[in-house]
Design a protein around this motif. Structure first.
Motif, PDB file in Angstrom:
ATOM      1  N   GLN A 138      12.365  36.630  93.386  1.00 36.83           N
ATOM      2  CA  GLN A 138      11.612  37.735  92.910  1.00 36.83           C
ATOM      3  C   GLN A 138      12.428  38.345  91.794  1.00 36.83           C
ATOM      4  O   GLN A 138      13.076  39.522  91.784  1.00 36.83           O
ATOM      5  CB  GLN A 138      11.390  38.664  93.722  1.00 36.83           C
ATOM      6  N   PRO A 139      12.694  37.560  90.648  1.00 38.52           N
ATOM      7  CA  PRO A 139      13.763  38.091  89.626  1.00 38.52           C
ATOM      8  C   PRO A 139      12.960  39.211  88.784  1.00 38.52           C
ATOM      9  O   PRO A 139      11.808  39.397  88.756  1.00 38.52           O
ATOM     10  CB  PRO A 139      13.551  36.833  88.513  1.00 38.52           C
ATOM     11  N   VAL A 140      13.825  40.050  88.204  1.00 40.68           N
ATOM     12  CA  VAL A 140      13.667  41.311  87.325  1.00 40.68           C
ATOM     13  C   VAL A 140      13.313  40.317  85.744  1.00 40.68           C
ATOM     14  O   VAL A 140      14.441  39.702  85.348  1.00 40.68           O
ATOM     15  CB  VAL A 140      14.560  42.368  87.274  1.00 40.68           C
ATOM     16  N   ILE A 141      12.241  40.581  84.926  1.00 46.48           N
ATOM     17  CA  ILE A 141      12.222  39.997  83.932  1.00 46.48           C
ATOM     18  C   ILE A 141      11.439  41.016  82.825  1.00 46.48           C
ATOM     19  O   ILE A 141      10.983  42.286  83.220  1.00 46.48           O
ATOM     20  CB  ILE A 141      10.936  38.918  83.830  1.00 46.48           C
ATOM     21  N   ARG A 142      11.860  40.875  81.561  1.00 46.44           N
ATOM     22  CA  ARG A 142      11.171  41.707  80.588  1.00 46.44           C
ATOM     23  C   ARG A 142      10.212  40.986  79.808  1.00 46.44           C
ATOM     24  O   ARG A 142      10.475  39.765  79.528  1.00 46.44           O
ATOM     25  CB  ARG A 142      12.297  41.919  79.435  1.00 46.44           C
ATOM     26  N   VAL A 143       9.146  41.498  79.829  1.00 38.86           N
ATOM     27  CA  VAL A 143       7.931  41.137  79.138  1.00 38.86           C
ATOM     28  C   VAL A 143       7.369  41.869  78.011  1.00 38.86           C
ATOM     29  O   VAL A 143       7.385  43.061  78.200  1.00 38.86           O
ATOM     30  CB  VAL A 143       6.683  40.838  80.218  1.00 38.86           C
ATOM     31  N   ILE A 144       7.345  41.362  76.862  1.00 34.76           N
ATOM     32  CA  ILE A 144       6.742  42.095  75.824  1.00 34.76           C
ATOM     33  C   ILE A 144       5.230  41.491  75.388  1.00 34.76           C
ATOM     34  O   ILE A 144       4.947  40.287  75.550  1.00 34.76           O
ATOM     35  CB  ILE A 144       7.301  41.735  74.545  1.00 34.76           C
ATOM     36  N   TYR A 145       4.174  42.341  75.544  1.00 34.51           N
ATOM     37  CA  TYR A 145       2.958  41.811  75.696  1.00 34.51           C
ATOM     38  C   TYR A 145       2.005  42.749  74.850  1.00 34.51           C
ATOM     39  O   TYR A 145       2.344  43.882  74.641  1.00 34.51           O
ATOM     40  CB  TYR A 145       2.395  41.576  77.051  1.00 34.51           C
ATOM     41  N   PHE A 146       0.900  42.161  74.408  1.00 32.36           N
ATOM     42  CA  PHE A 146      -0.079  43.105  73.626  1.00 32.36           C
ATOM     43  C   PHE A 146      -1.265  43.759  74.450  1.00 32.36           C
ATOM     44  O   PHE A 146      -1.744  42.928  75.229  1.00 32.36           O
ATOM     45  CB  PHE A 146      -0.733  42.061  72.545  1.00 32.36           C
ATOM     46  N   VAL A 147      -1.681  45.152  74.080  1.00 33.35           N
ATOM     47  CA  VAL A 147      -2.573  45.522  74.853  1.00 33.35           C
ATOM     48  C   VAL A 147      -3.796  46.002  73.795  1.00 33.35           C
ATOM     49  O   VAL A 147      -3.351  46.829  72.673  1.00 33.35           O
ATOM     50  CB  VAL A 147      -2.414  46.854  75.771  1.00 33.35           C
ATOM     51  N   PRO A 148      -4.925  45.509  73.951  1.00 33.70           N
ATOM     52  CA  PRO A 148      -5.789  45.805  72.745  1.00 33.70           C
ATOM     53  C   PRO A 148      -6.276  47.199  72.742  1.00 33.70           C
ATOM     54  O   PRO A 148      -6.385  47.799  74.170  1.00 33.70           O
ATOM     55  CB  PRO A 148      -7.333  45.017  73.204  1.00 33.70           C
ATOM     56  N   ASP A 149      -6.519  47.929  71.800  1.00 36.08           N
ATOM     57  CA  ASP A 149      -7.088  49.247  71.887  1.00 36.08           C
ATOM     58  C   ASP A 149      -8.548  49.366  72.061  1.00 36.08           C
ATOM     59  O   ASP A 149      -9.419  48.774  71.685  1.00 36.08           O
ATOM     60  CB  ASP A 149      -6.884  49.885  70.080  1.00 36.08           C
ATOM     61  N   GLU A 150      -8.657  50.361  72.662  1.00 34.75           N
ATOM     62  CA  GLU A 150     -10.085  50.565  73.330  1.00 34.75           C
ATOM     63  C   GLU A 150     -11.149  51.218  72.262  1.00 34.75           C
ATOM     64  O   GLU A 150     -12.117  51.003  72.418  1.00 34.75           O
ATOM     65  CB  GLU A 150     -10.033  51.684  74.727  1.00 34.75           C
TER      66      GLU A 150
END
Length: 136
Positions: A81-93
């Motif tokens: 159960q590692p701690v990770i950093r994720v950069i991700y895209f969230v589309p605008d509504e």
């Protein structure tokens, strides 16, 4: 004429009270002078129009390969159960584009069939991820 004597003839007269209308409260009097929004919602529309969004970055084949390698590494150590950093895209509504979010969190599960990373408070699709880093 002296400044202090200018209103002497009216200063001590009694305040007029109408016989036909009831006395207006201070609150009601103040409401007469409150700002009036003739175009209700106009300010919100202006704010929305000037709000900027980011375009989704298309990863190169090399970047996709590196991201896939990180996912494979992650699968191997998932039981820790590692701690990770994720950069991700969230589309605008409301408009085209969206924004990039970064989280640092312990991962719970990888759903390879649905192609998603599962955290305690969110689910991130593989296709929206642009970077994964191991924190611990």
């Amino acid at each position: 004429m002296k400044e202090e004597n200018r209103y002497e003839d009216i200063i001590n007269l009694p305040h007029h009270q109408s016989d036909k209308r009831p006395h207006m409260s201070i609150y009601d009097r103040a409401a007469q002078f409150a700002p009036f929004a003739a175009l209700k919602g106009y300010e919100q529309e202006i704010d929305e129009a000037i709000r900027t969004t980011d375009s989704k970055i298309e990863l190169s084949d090399e970047q996709l390969y590196q991201l896939n390698e990180k996912l494979n590494e992650l699968k191997e150590i998932l039981n820790e159960q590692p701690v990770i950093r994720v950069i991700y895209f969230v589309p605008d509504e409301k408009k085209s584009g969206g924004k990039y979010l970064t989280i640092e969190q312990q991962i719970r599960k990888i759903d390879e069939y649905k192609r998603k990373l599962i955290f305690s408070d969110r689910v991130i699709e593989f296709d929206s991820i642009i970077q994964i880093d191991f924190i611990k």
